[in-house]
Scaffold this motif. Structure first.
Motif, PDB file in Angstrom:
ATOM      1  N   VAL A   1      52.329  -3.290  42.322  1.00  0.00           N
ATOM      2  CA  VAL A   1      52.536  -4.718  42.053  1.00  0.00           C
ATOM      3  C   VAL A   1      51.332  -5.538  42.519  1.00  0.00           C
ATOM      4  CG1 VAL A   1      54.015  -6.707  42.522  1.00  0.00           C
ATOM      5  CG2 VAL A   1      55.034  -4.454  42.192  1.00  0.00           C
TER       6      VAL A   1
ATOM      7  N   LYS B   1      59.374  -9.787  31.557  1.00  0.00           N
ATOM      8  CA  LYS B   1      60.295  -8.647  31.716  1.00  0.00           C
ATOM      9  C   LYS B   1      61.423  -8.990  32.682  1.00  0.00           C
ATOM     10  CE  LYS B   1      59.569  -4.766  30.779  1.00  0.00           C
ATOM     11  NZ  LYS B   1      59.657  -3.772  29.702  1.00  0.00           N
TER      12      LYS B   1
ATOM     13  N   ASP C   1      49.233  -8.993  33.637  1.00  0.00           N
ATOM     14  CA  ASP C   1      50.380  -8.242  34.167  1.00  0.00           C
ATOM     15  C   ASP C   1      51.431  -9.198  34.740  1.00  0.00           C
ATOM     16  OD1 ASP C   1      49.063  -5.885  33.548  1.00  0.00           O
ATOM     17  OD2 ASP C   1      48.298  -5.573  35.582  1.00  0.00           O
TER      18      ASP C   1
ATOM     19  N   ALA D   1      55.192  -9.436  33.624  1.00  0.00           N
ATOM     20  CA  ALA D   1      56.258  -9.184  34.606  1.00  0.00           C
ATOM     21  C   ALA D   1      57.252 -10.349  34.631  1.00  0.00           C
ATOM     22  CB  ALA D   1      55.653  -8.965  35.996  1.00  0.00           C
TER      23      ALA D   1
ATOM     24  N   LEU E   1      55.289  -2.116  32.120  1.00  0.00           N
ATOM     25  CA  LEU E   1      54.971  -3.423  31.538  1.00  0.00           C
ATOM     26  C   LEU E   1      54.652  -3.306  30.056  1.00  0.00           C
ATOM     27  CD1 LEU E   1      52.699  -4.884  34.393  1.00  0.00           C
ATOM     28  CD2 LEU E   1      55.060  -5.518  33.891  1.00  0.00           C
TER      29      LEU E   1
END
Lengths: 290, 290
Positions: free
Chosen positions: A157, A171, A164, A168, A181
């Motif tokens: 992370v 998501k 990203d 994220a 991802l």
């Protein structure tokens, strides 16, 4: 009576030989007082925060309820140790999805030691802290009974790029939370979690209004925690969106100046979340404008 | 035809053997292109900024009008040299009071060289840049015909503490601008300069709204310039408050992220200015509330 929390995604976590927080079954969270100045600074913050009557209730609810300190057996079996006792904002949930976002483009405060500053600065430059004004410290996303949670390792992370982070955050409010991802997010929970009068965006905007004026505290290295539930206990229930500020070991006095470091990062996070809401796949009228 | 500007308070200033900006009598300002990447970066910024049609006019007016580049004799007599040509926002004034405020709690951008970053970081920590999210780079305050201007040296201004900044912002809108920070400010121009629909506060709030959304540019080491006139040419005229952004040698692409560094500092400056307006001596009802 005490057990290790199931749903912790960042911070010091208890494991064999490592001291970490505990919870009880009455909804309280016990955080061991860190032996250096950090533990006492967090106690000091909670004590001062509790005593300031000017903080309005709609802001106070962004902070976990504080119950003082208590001596209990440490999680690593090393004997009794003082713990901060506060509201457990997560364990009352059945299958919470949660994300811990460390705020600010600078995690160090001006009067810190040179070693500490250089260590923080290095990490701030290696993560999205510097470019975005915040970094995701950890998250878990509940899929369903079969898939369970996606809870990536901390190192993964912390290596997130700006893109990203963007994915994220998408998501986090999608139902197809496969454990990476890559898969295209479906935004199934975007409107109910990020949108609406009690959603994340509305709550962050309330915080922003407060931060534009409050000059009491500067919250270095503090996190915004977002929590919601994909399958509420009662059918038809709201996803119970909670936004809390956590981790106050590096809060210092504001001395009449606003916390521009936290506020700048908060405005950046708000922009990420509102961009997602403005560009939802079915929202084609707005898409063509943007 | 070209001369050295009378009213420059920060930045590279022309003097014997030192190259600096020039003005002409048609209201244009000529800034020599710095030989390293800074000159070309500023040209690049102005070129890109001019080409982006989405920037609304009420924001565009915060930027000096850009007239391209022109080869003219350098101020130090070293021969012809390319200059940025832009609107001179100051010299059309008779006796302008002005202040240059460098914005952001970080004056360096992530991709700068290590030497540059460490040099900037040191200066950011030694000035109010870190605690306040901005620092005063220079100012001149007009008193009257007899006293003329108070224009302190750069080194003195850079040594300002938080309290000094607070006082300087008060003296800037006072009539008793004796040449120090000691005398109690009388706030004679506070309401007409900081307040009102075209005052500094209203203009900064417009900028803030734009910065909450714009993700095109990140303005490192850029300044807010405030200008007004204590004795307008025509009696009864407004003090002609101007707020401009200047110095774009360190502007980089926003890449879809807001400029949280500039925005945080801007919110901090807004809080300083609105605190002054909320606590004017005659404003006793509000005083007792605060």
């Amino acid at each position: 009576m005490f057990k290790i929390p199931d749903h912790q995604v960042a911070g010091h976590q208890a494991s064999t030989g490592i001291i970490g927080p505990l919870i009880d079954d009455s909804g309280r969270f016990y955080k061991p007082l860190q032996s250096d100045h950090r533990g006492s600074q967090e106690v000091e913050f909670y004590t001062k925060f509790s005593s300031i009557t000017e903080i309005p209730n709609h802001i106070r609810k962004f902070f976990p309820i504080y119950y003082g300190t208590k001596q209990i057996e440490a999680s690593d079996g090393s004997g009794p140790c003082p713990h901060l006792v506060m509201e457990d904002v997560v364990s009352i949930r059945t299958n919470p999805s949660l994300m811990d976002i460390k705020m600010g483009s600078r995690t160090w405060f001006p009067t810190a030691s040179e070693d500490y500053i250089m260590k923080c600065l290095k990490k701030d430059r290696e993560t999205t802290t510097l470019p975005l004004g915040f970094r995701i410290s950890g998250f878990q996303i509940y899929g369903d009974k079969d898939s369970g949670y996606w809870k990536p390792e901390r190192k993964y992370v912390l290596g997130f790029s700006t893109d990203d982070v963007r994915v994220a955050l998408k998501k986090f409010v999608s139902s197809n939370s496969s454990n990476d991802l890559v898969a295209e997010p479906d935004f199934a929970f975007a409107e109910s979690v990020y949108g609406g009068p009690n959603g994340v965006l509305a709550q962050l905007l309330k915080l922003k209004t407060w931060f534009e004026n409050q000059t009491i505290f500067h919250f270095y290295s503090c996190s915004v925690l977002m929590v919601y539930e994909k399958e509420p206990a009662l059918k038809g229930d709201s996803p119970g969106v909670t936004v809390k500020l956590i981790d106050f070991a590096h809060v210092i006095e504001g001395e009449g100046v606003i916390d521009h470091n936290f506020l700048g990062g908060l405005c950046s996070l708000i922009k990420f979340i509102s961009d997602i809401l403005d560009n939802l796949p079915h929202n084609s009228a707005q898409n063509s404008e943007n």
